[in-house]
Design a protein around this motif. Structure first.
Motif: not given
Length: 292
Positions: A16-26, A232-241, A243-249
């Motif tokens: 997600k956007p909070m992972l700023a390190s990936q924004n350069h690809t856009l 769920p996919g949303a939570m899994t995606g955040l964690i794999m990206g 993010a902290s589990p608390l933020e994901a939930i």
């Protein structure tokens, strides 16, 4: 096909956007290095097809006859997801509200067509499904943006719209199909109620109730068991990206709320829009609608 286009954005959004390190690809412009990186990134997805070939082998061994369908399905998934990835990258770079609305309307149109196909015996089913999905998801989206739950930007709106539209599509199709089937099997009860002066809504109250409950039950059950049976996919995606589990939930709770809201609105709207096709202006059943 539309199901994949509209729902599979689940995990894309939450890397997600909070992972700023990936924004350069856009922001790569005419630099074709992004294509090289994309092809490198496809190595693992291609490797994961090993389990598909295992499924194909089992299907062949058990003589299920699903081998070709499995291969075609996975090829379509590769192509469709790759295309939608490039389209999303383009839209994210534009950061224009017009592209957001265009992508959203495209998803609604495809979802309406698919839901209408599920309830193909309902007259004007595709129109009913499309308007119902549009109403349910648009109202839900408006509330979320109004409450500042999500900003009105492509990176947020398009993925969450995809999840809502896909979910509403399934619920709407089931609602329409079940409502027609229930009225067909209980035509005598409905006609008796109409003869006694009941309105179409009053005469079909129980059928409407059953159709909506049946359609919404999987959504409600999934919400009640979320986190207990599966992540769920949303939570899994955040964690794999990262993010902290608390933020994901926190974000997953928002997602479950919006799915229930959009699905309920779409389902109920579909029951109202079905009436003109089920009844005449004289409040009589259109028997020809229930012949097949």
């Amino acid at each position: 096909m539309c199901h994949q286009i509209s729902i599979t954005m689940d995990s894309f959004f939450f890397l997600k956007p909070m992972l700023a390190s990936q924004n350069h690809t856009l922001q790569q412009g005419t630099d074709w290095s992004w294509l090289v990186e994309f092809l490198k990134g496809m190595v693992k997805p291609v490797a994961a097809t090993a389990v598909v070939f295992l499924a194909v082998a089992l299907s062949f061994y058990q003589k299920l006859g699903l081998e070709l369908e499995m291969v075609v399905a996975i090829l379509r998934a590769f192509i469709q997801l790759s295309i939608i990835g490039f389209v999303l990258q383009f839209i994210f770079n534009q950061d224009n509200a017009g592209w957001i609305l265009l992508a959203y309307l495209f998803m609604v149109i495809v979802a309406g067509y698919t839901a209408g196909q599920r309830a193909k015996n309902v007259p004007r089913g595709k129109y009913v499904a499309g308007v119902s999905i549009l109403t349910g998801t648009a109202v839900t989206m408006f509330v979320l943006v109004l409450l500042s739950v999500f900003p009105f930007t492509p990176r947020y709106i398009i993925p969450i719209a995809g999840m809502m539209v896909g979910n509403a599509m399934t619920v709407t199709g089931v609602t329409m199909k079940r409502l027609r089937e229930d009225i067909k099997t209980q035509m005598n009860l409905v006609e008796t109620a109409l003869a006694l002066g009941a309105t179409p809504r009053e005469a079909t109250q129980e059928q409407v109730k059953r159709a909506v409950i049946l359609a919404l039950s999987p959504v409600v059950d999934n919400t009640k068991t979320v986190g207990l049976i599966s992540l769920p996919g949303a939570m899994t995606g955040l964690i794999m990206g990262g993010a902290s589990p608390l933020e994901a939930i926190q974000l997953q709770i928002v997602v479950m709320n919006m799915l229930i809201g959009a699905a309920t609105l779409s389902s109920i709207m579909a029951t109202y829009l079905c009436w003109p096709a089920f009844f005449t202006k004289a409040y009589q059943l259109q028997t020809k609608v229930f012949l097949t």
